[in-house]
Design a protein around this motif. Sequence first.
Motif, PDB file in Angstrom:
ATOM      1  N   GLY A 108      -7.121   4.483  -0.593  1.00  0.00           N
ATOM      2  CA  GLY A 108      -7.170   3.519   0.500  1.00  0.00           C
ATOM      3  C   GLY A 108      -8.499   3.561   1.232  1.00  0.00           C
ATOM      4  O   GLY A 108      -9.064   2.515   1.581  1.00  0.00           O
ATOM      5  N   VAL A 159       0.816  -1.227   0.000  1.00  0.00           N
ATOM      6  CA  VAL A 159       0.000   0.000   0.000  1.00  0.00           C
ATOM      7  C   VAL A 159       0.844   1.270   0.000  1.00  0.00           C
ATOM      8  O   VAL A 159       0.282   2.370   0.044  1.00  0.00           O
ATOM      9  CB  VAL A 159      -0.939   0.014   1.230  1.00  0.00           C
ATOM     10  CG1 VAL A 159      -1.854  -1.194   1.212  1.00  0.00           C
ATOM     11  CG2 VAL A 159      -0.145   0.065   2.533  1.00  0.00           C
ATOM     12  N   ILE A 187      -0.118   3.556  -2.791  1.00  0.00           N
ATOM     13  CA  ILE A 187      -1.548   3.831  -2.959  1.00  0.00           C
ATOM     14  C   ILE A 187      -1.900   5.113  -2.206  1.00  0.00           C
ATOM     15  O   ILE A 187      -1.610   5.225  -1.009  1.00  0.00           O
ATOM     16  CB  ILE A 187      -2.396   2.655  -2.438  1.00  0.00           C
ATOM     17  CG1 ILE A 187      -2.081   1.389  -3.243  1.00  0.00           C
ATOM     18  CG2 ILE A 187      -3.882   2.977  -2.520  1.00  0.00           C
ATOM     19  CD1 ILE A 187      -2.816   0.158  -2.748  1.00  0.00           C
ATOM     20  N   LEU A 207      -2.013  -6.541  -3.087  1.00  0.00           N
ATOM     21  CA  LEU A 207      -3.204  -5.849  -2.596  1.00  0.00           C
ATOM     22  C   LEU A 207      -4.408  -6.790  -2.610  1.00  0.00           C
ATOM     23  O   LEU A 207      -5.227  -6.771  -1.685  1.00  0.00           O
ATOM     24  CB  LEU A 207      -3.482  -4.619  -3.464  1.00  0.00           C
ATOM     25  CG  LEU A 207      -4.742  -3.826  -3.114  1.00  0.00           C
ATOM     26  CD1 LEU A 207      -4.658  -3.268  -1.702  1.00  0.00           C
ATOM     27  CD2 LEU A 207      -4.975  -2.701  -4.128  1.00  0.00           C
TER      28      LEU A 207
END
Length: 517
Positions: A195, A187, A190, A430
């Motif tokens: 998120g 992450v 991201i 992910l």
Amino acid sequence: MATASAISGFFAPFCLPNRHNLGTPRPNLSQKPRKISSKLLSVPSDGSFRETSQRSEVLAPNSRFSRIDHEMGSRRKVCVQSTGSGSGLTSTGLQSTVVKLLHLVVSLGIILAMDKFLKKAFVAAAIKFPSALFGMFCIFTILMALDSTVPAAATSLMNFFQPALLFIQRWLPLFYVPSLVVLPLAVKDIPAASGLKIVFIIVGGWLASLAVAGYTAIAVRKMVNTEMTPAEPMQKPSPFSSIELWAWSGIFLISFVSAYLYPTILGTNARTCLPFLLASTVLGYMFGSRLPSDVKKVFHPIICCALSADLAAFAYGQLSRSGLNPVLGYYLTKAASNPGAGDILMGFLGSVILSFAFSMFQQRKLVKRHAAEIFTSVILSTVFSLYSTALIGRLVGLEPSLTISVLPRCITVALALSIVSFFEGANTSLTAAVVVVTGLVGANFVQTTLDKLGFRDPIARGIATASSAHGLGTAALSAKEPEALPFCAIAYALTGIFGSVICSIPAVRQSLLAIIG
């Protein structure tokens, strides 16, 4: 006379017994001693028993000394026999343990070898369909064929693989953990806004999928009105022992110190870090499994497991001055030639899919009896989950690549990774993390939500749980409602199977991509 009587009474306990207190005739002391032959037990050094005839001289027949000698001989014989029996039991117990261990190694090895062989064959043939799913269909077909022709052979095959199935069931949550351990790497690129959108899709999508599966099961049950019958009992794995805990603790300490002193002692950093990272993961799971049930609602064993591995990686990164991210990279390398602890654990995911064949065969009568409720609910729930995720991702403005990555949120990790491999640009790390987080949400809130929605039927509760939160939700619900476990297990397997099958159809993939945009 009185004095004599008193003296006689005082010394009476020390005198030889008479015929009144033992019921035996008084020995005739005037009779001459004679030779008698008795059988005495001889115990040679080799531990075998032989009887030898000896001549022994006694004072008289029925004398106290002859009885004492006989009793002592009997006691010696019993002691020798008891010692032999104890050593025999110990030897038998050790042999039984070795046989059980070999049985586990062979049965589990066959499943792992089958999974590896199928993967190589499918890659060589450029087939995108999940190889483990094909293997599962083959095993199930073989079991059904044997059951219809030679039922005893099907039963023997099930019994042979039972140790491997219990092993997979016992350690199943560990196979999901690597994606959570390396979540910081997955992450880091991201954006925070994306998120939050993913979190919204996870929570809202889980609740919607749960409701769709549950209400569908209830509606179909009202139409078919099939009476519920007891399911086949499902064997549960044994809890973790203190010996296992101490053994893994020792492995962790020794391997951690060795890796710190000699960072490439096993050839590469990933291999050197593998033992202590694997041990920290296992220890976290063992510790989390021992937590009280109330604590588990907030602090699930999977979370405890991932935190334990991350803490070990952080400690090693600080001591070695390499930092956290490189050590997490050692945890999951995704390279067969240089595997990490996460690669070892995720290597069992294919065997999980193969094990579905045995669980479905075991509950085949239940599947046949409640086929309408099970298949209708699973199919509608799976289709709804995939298409609703694509639609919500577009409505909230989530990037197409991220939407594709979270499409199989309600499908078990092993098959979810196979599904996203059909699409281009997906973030597999992910995907695995989203699937696990969805399972954690379900594990923590599924029972309360089912009660709020008014789902009382075990079939509806089991199907709704497994269709929305796969394995982790199944484990959480079945721990308190064992009557729902068979339906959870069936729906858990069928949801992944059906999701993989429909996503392998090009037209379905194109329609999903069209919705995503």
